[in-house]
Every structure is written in structure tokens, then in C-alpha cells.
Design a protein around this motif. Structure first.
Motif, PDB file in Angstrom:
ATOM      1  N   GLY A 293      91.079  47.114  97.600  1.00 21.45           N
ATOM      2  CA  GLY A 293      91.138  46.716  98.995  1.00 21.45           C
ATOM      3  C   GLY A 293      89.793  46.712  99.663  1.00 21.45           C
ATOM      4  N   ALA A 294      88.811  47.414  99.073  1.00 24.87           N
ATOM      5  CA  ALA A 294      87.448  47.379  99.607  1.00 24.87           C
ATOM      6  C   ALA A 294      86.846  46.000  99.385  1.00 24.87           C
ATOM      7  N   GLU A 295      85.861  45.680 100.187  1.00 21.13           N
ATOM      8  CA  GLU A 295      85.273  44.344 100.174  1.00 21.13           C
ATOM      9  C   GLU A 295      84.794  43.928  98.802  1.00 21.13           C
ATOM     10  N   TYR A 296      84.217  44.863  98.055  1.00 23.38           N
ATOM     11  CA  TYR A 296      83.630  44.467  96.774  1.00 23.38           C
ATOM     12  C   TYR A 296      84.483  44.853  95.557  1.00 23.38           C
ATOM     13  N   HIS A 297      85.740  45.194  95.771  1.00 21.54           N
ATOM     14  CA  HIS A 297      86.614  45.513  94.646  1.00 21.54           C
ATOM     15  C   HIS A 297      87.024  44.239  93.909  1.00 21.54           C
ATOM     16  N   THR A 298      87.006  44.314  92.580  1.00 23.91           N
ATOM     17  CA  THR A 298      87.444  43.194  91.735  1.00 23.91           C
ATOM     18  C   THR A 298      88.285  43.743  90.592  1.00 23.91           C
ATOM     19  N   PRO A 299      89.084  42.891  89.947  1.00 24.86           N
ATOM     20  CA  PRO A 299      89.823  43.362  88.768  1.00 24.86           C
ATOM     21  C   PRO A 299      88.903  43.895  87.672  1.00 24.86           C
ATOM     22  N   ALA A 300      87.748  43.241  87.479  1.00 24.22           N
ATOM     23  CA  ALA A 300      86.805  43.734  86.466  1.00 24.22           C
ATOM     24  C   ALA A 300      86.245  45.095  86.858  1.00 24.22           C
ATOM     25  N   GLY A 301      85.960  45.268  88.148  1.00 23.95           N
ATOM     26  CA  GLY A 301      85.471  46.561  88.613  1.00 23.95           C
ATOM     27  C   GLY A 301      86.503  47.653  88.451  1.00 23.95           C
ATOM     28  N   GLU A 302      87.769  47.312  88.646  1.00 21.54           N
ATOM     29  CA  GLU A 302      88.844  48.295  88.466  1.00 21.54           C
ATOM     30  C   GLU A 302      88.958  48.707  87.004  1.00 21.54           C
ATOM     31  N   ARG A 303      88.877  47.741  86.104  1.00 19.16           N
ATOM     32  CA  ARG A 303      88.936  48.093  84.675  1.00 19.16           C
ATOM     33  C   ARG A 303      87.762  48.986  84.294  1.00 19.16           C
ATOM     34  N   ALA A 304      86.588  48.678  84.840  1.00 20.10           N
ATOM     35  CA  ALA A 304      85.416  49.498  84.538  1.00 20.10           C
ATOM     36  C   ALA A 304      85.579  50.906  85.106  1.00 20.10           C
ATOM     37  N   ARG A 305      86.123  51.022  86.321  1.00 22.67           N
ATOM     38  CA  ARG A 305      86.348  52.351  86.906  1.00 22.67           C
ATOM     39  C   ARG A 305      87.276  53.179  86.031  1.00 22.67           C
ATOM     40  N   GLU A 306      88.351  52.579  85.567  1.00 24.90           N
ATOM     41  CA  GLU A 306      89.289  53.304  84.718  1.00 24.90           C
ATOM     42  C   GLU A 306      88.637  53.741  83.412  1.00 24.90           C
ATOM     43  N   ALA A 307      87.775  52.902  82.856  1.00 25.70           N
ATOM     44  CA  ALA A 307      87.082  53.275  81.617  1.00 25.70           C
ATOM     45  C   ALA A 307      86.084  54.395  81.861  1.00 25.70           C
ATOM     46  N   VAL A 308      85.360  54.313  82.975  1.00 21.65           N
ATOM     47  CA  VAL A 308      84.396  55.369  83.314  1.00 21.65           C
ATOM     48  C   VAL A 308      85.127  56.688  83.525  1.00 21.65           C
ATOM     49  N   ASN A 309      86.224  56.654  84.260  1.00 21.20           N
ATOM     50  CA  ASN A 309      86.956  57.893  84.516  1.00 21.20           C
ATOM     51  C   ASN A 309      87.542  58.485  83.236  1.00 21.20           C
ATOM     52  N   ALA A 310      87.979  57.638  82.314  1.00 21.72           N
ATOM     53  CA  ALA A 310      88.471  58.148  81.033  1.00 21.72           C
ATOM     54  C   ALA A 310      87.349  58.880  80.293  1.00 21.72           C
ATOM     55  N   PHE A 311      86.126  58.343  80.367  1.00 21.48           N
ATOM     56  CA  PHE A 311      84.990  59.009  79.728  1.00 21.48           C
ATOM     57  C   PHE A 311      84.690  60.342  80.403  1.00 21.48           C
TER      58      PHE A 311
END
Length: 391
Positions: A293-311
Motif C-alpha cells: 500500500g506504500a507508494e513504492y511497494h511492488t510485487p517484486a519488492g514484496e517477494r524480496a522482503r519475504e526472502a530477506v526476512n526468511a534469511f
């Protein structure tokens, strides 16, 4: 507690914070973390474009606004001299002051700038509720003034102030929070960000910790902004300061918003942890909060966030976990902040969200990471309020 050692009791990240100041005095209002003796002031011209000279530097105890408790203002010397000049990129450490400062004590650090200050090294979006973070004076030297009449402009910037250091009783150490605007407190209506709330919690529960805030609004891990990128800041603004036993790393959302992939962020995290470990400092990994919902959120950014958090959770690199994602996310849509934790921009936590972040930190993990054991700090570090006599 026995003995004592230098501990950073307050610190701020270095940013370019404007220009155009000349022949005036700035009064920075701050709050300590740990208490102790031998208070020392460290100044910085890290991002300046010319030498800056401070004719006089004072530390006092504020009352309201820029006014001070009468008789509390004490002159700071540098190698026995009241004047100090900092070349571009340089820092200067003041001589120890007499007296004792208390944990979470408010202090006012006044700097008389002689001549043109050029590009100001400071901390933008600084907060020191209920007052402004700093005040600028009419022209001239007003560093020794107890009264606040000469200080005519309140600003949300800390000026040229890098750190405050005390001799704190063992086993007190500092925990630095390396982050972005979420760490600086953006979104909190009161100006109290989660690191400040956590510092208050540490005092209330008598943990032997000072919490120092090294947040930069807009800061990134992989690129510089108004300040330096996070890897450089770790070295220059955290590991270079005394008594810091652990770092809480919460940075990367701005990188994702700029299109970064998970792999470069994970690689940078690995390098930062390795560098901190080499300096004897442990690192707590903070999961990145949701920002759909933030201005710069994207589906690719969400996938990257989930991968970073898993790490961060399972990569086996960090010395502990601060799961801010779990504390703030909406169970009905984990990509988003829980509505009551959303300040309205879908990126920054609300005041309630900042409280939830402070509550989410596990004291046992943090104390262990800082080299302490729970229960060692049942007596508060320091006692009483700093009130030196004379000038």
C-alpha cells in the motif's frame, strides 16, 4: 556493579543537514541512555565541505525550551582549550566533565559557531519531545547563557553532535540501532520512536543497557542518501564509538522500494555481521515490516522482503532476532501493517506501532547479545541528576 568503562550514552547518525549557518550558537537537546561519570562530548564534521570552528562549547541541564537550570551550564574543553576546529571529515572529543549524569537525563549541548559553517553535518528529523530537538540563536556567542531568550528558532536537527560518552559502571554497555526513518521515529505522533520507547523500558526494568539511535530518514543499505550507506555507517558511526556491545539492524525497506533484489541485501547483511563480529560486536537482525500500500511497494519488492526476512530468521548469521514483521503485520493480509499500527502511509508505524516494536524486543536475547546476563542490572546505572557547580 564494579569498575567502569567508556560507554556511548547518546549518539546520532551523520547526515547533510543544510547549510548557511554563520556566527551563531546552536543548542542541541538530547537524552542520555546510561548514567555515569566523566561526560565527554564528541563533535563531527563528517560530511562538511570546509573546516568549522567552535569558539565555545557548553553542556547544561534544560528546563523548558532552550532555557537551562541556572548554574548547570558547564564549559567543555578540547585538550584543555575552549576552542576547537574540525577539518572536513574530522571528529573531536572533549575532555571529561566533573559530576555524574543520570540514565535518561535530558542535556543541552550548546555550540558557538565562529564564521561560516558550510555544509552542516547533523541528524535530520531529530526529536526531543516535548521541545524542539535544537535551537538556533541570534548572531553571536550565547553558549554560556542559562536563559533562552537569544534562541529564537526551534528546529528538528541536531547540529555537529556525534556522541556523548560516560564512564558507566560494569556491566553496562550500549546497543546501537542502525536503521532508517522507522528508527528515527517517523509516524509516531509524539515523536517517540521505538528506540526511545525501548530505552525507557530498559530503564524501567533496570537492564544494564544504553540504547543509541543511529537512524537516518531515507537511509539505505546499498546506496547513500543524505548520509552514508549502512555498511559505511556501521564502521564510522557504530563501531567507532566506545562501549557498544550489540547492534540492532533494521534497514532495507528503502532499498526494496528502489528496486533492489534480495540477494544484494543478504550479501550486505553478511558483510556487516562479519565486520561487527571482527570488532567484538554482536548483531541482532530485525525483520523488515510489511509495506503493501506504500507508494513504492511492488510485487517484486514484496517477494524480496519475504526472502530477506526468511534469511534474517533462519540464515544462521545473526546473533539474535527482532521479529518486527511478526509484531506489526495484519494476520488477515501479512503484506500489510495492522491498521492500528499504520500511521496512514502504509509504511511507517503509528505511535501504537512503535510501542508494539519496543515491546517485541526480547530482553534476554538483547542482553545476551550485548555480552550481559539477565539479572546483572537490577540496580540502575548511575543515580541522581547531573548538576555541576560553577562554570
Amino acid at each position: 556493579m564494579t569498575g567502569g568503562r567508556p560507554v556511548t550514552t547518546w549518539a546520532a547518525a551523520a547526515e547533510r543537514a543544510g547549510a548557511g549557518l554563520r556566527d551563531l550558537t546552536v543548542r542541541n537537546l538530547v537524552r542520555t541512555g546510561a548514567g555515569g561519570t566523566g561526560l565527554r562530548v564528541r563533535l563531527t564534521n563528517a560530511l562538511g565541505d570546509r573546516p568549522v570552528t567552535f569558539g565555545r562549547v557548553y553542556v547544561g541541564v534544560p528546563t523548558s525550551g532552550p532555557a537551562l537550570v541556572p548554574g548547570s551550564n558547564w564549559t567543555v574543553t578540547f585538550g584543555g582549550r575552549p576552542e576547537v576546529t574540525l577539518a572536513p571529515g574530522a571528529t573531536a572529543l572533549g575532555d571529561p566533565l566533573p559530576g555524574r549524569v543520570a540514565p535518561r537525563q535530558r542535556l543541552a549541548v550548546s555550540l558557538h559557531l565562529r564564521g561560516d559553517g558550510g555544509v552542516l553535518t547533523g541528524r535530520n528529523r531529530a526529536t526531543a519531545p516535548p521541545d524542539d530537538a535544537a535551537y538556533r540563536s541570534l548572531p553571536g556567542d550565547h553558549a554560556a547563557d542559562d536563559g533562552g531568550a537569544a534562541y529564537v528558532e526551534g528546529v528538528a536537527v541536531w547540529h555537529w553532535l556525534d556522541a556523548l560518552i560516560v564512564i558507566a559502571p560494569e556491566p553496562v554497555s550500549a546497543v546501537a540501532v542502525l536503521g532508517d526513518s522507522i528508527t528515527t521515529g517517523v509516524g509516531s505522533e509524539t515523536g517517540h520512536g521505538w528506540p526511545d520507547l525501548f530505552a525507557d523500558r530498559a530503564l524501567l526494568e533496570s537492564w544494564p543497557l544504553a540504547v543509541v539511535n543511529e537512524g537516518v530518514s531515507g537511509g539505505r543499505v546499498l546506496a547513500a542518501g543524505t548520509g552514508r550507506h549502512a555498511e559505511e555507517r556501521l564502521a564510522a558511526e557504530v563501531l567507532a564509538k566506545p562501549g557498544i556491545g550489540a547492534v540492532i539492524l533494521l534497514a532495507g525497506v528503502n532499498d526494496l522500494g528502489a528496486g533492489a533484489r534480495a540477494e544484494p541485501l543478504v550479501a550486505a547483511y553478511r558483510r556487516m555481521v562479519e565486520r561487527a563480529h571482527a570488532a567484538g560486536v554482536r548483531v541482532i537482525g530485525g525483520t523488515l515490516p510489511p509495506f503493501a500500500g506504500a507508494e513504492y511497494h511492488t510485487p517484486a519488492g514484496e517477494r524480496a522482503r519475504e526472502a530477506v526476512n526468511a534469511f534474517v530468521r533462519d540464515g544462521g548469521v545473526f546473533d539474535g532476532l527482532a521479529d518486527f514483521d511478526a509484531a506489526l503485520r495484519d494476520p488477515a493480509d501479512p503484506r500489510r501493517l495492522l491498521p492500528r499500527y499504520d500511521c496512514g502511509d502504509h509504511l511507517h508505524p503509528s505511535a501504537a506501532g512503535h510501542r508494539a516494536m519496543a515491546a517485541a524486543l526480547e530482553p534476554r536475547v538483547l542482553l545476551d547479545a550485548a555480552g550481559q546476563r539477565p539479572g546483572q542490572g537490577r540496580r540502575a546505572a548511575g543515580s541522581g541528576r547531573w548538576m555541576p557547580r560553577g562554570r
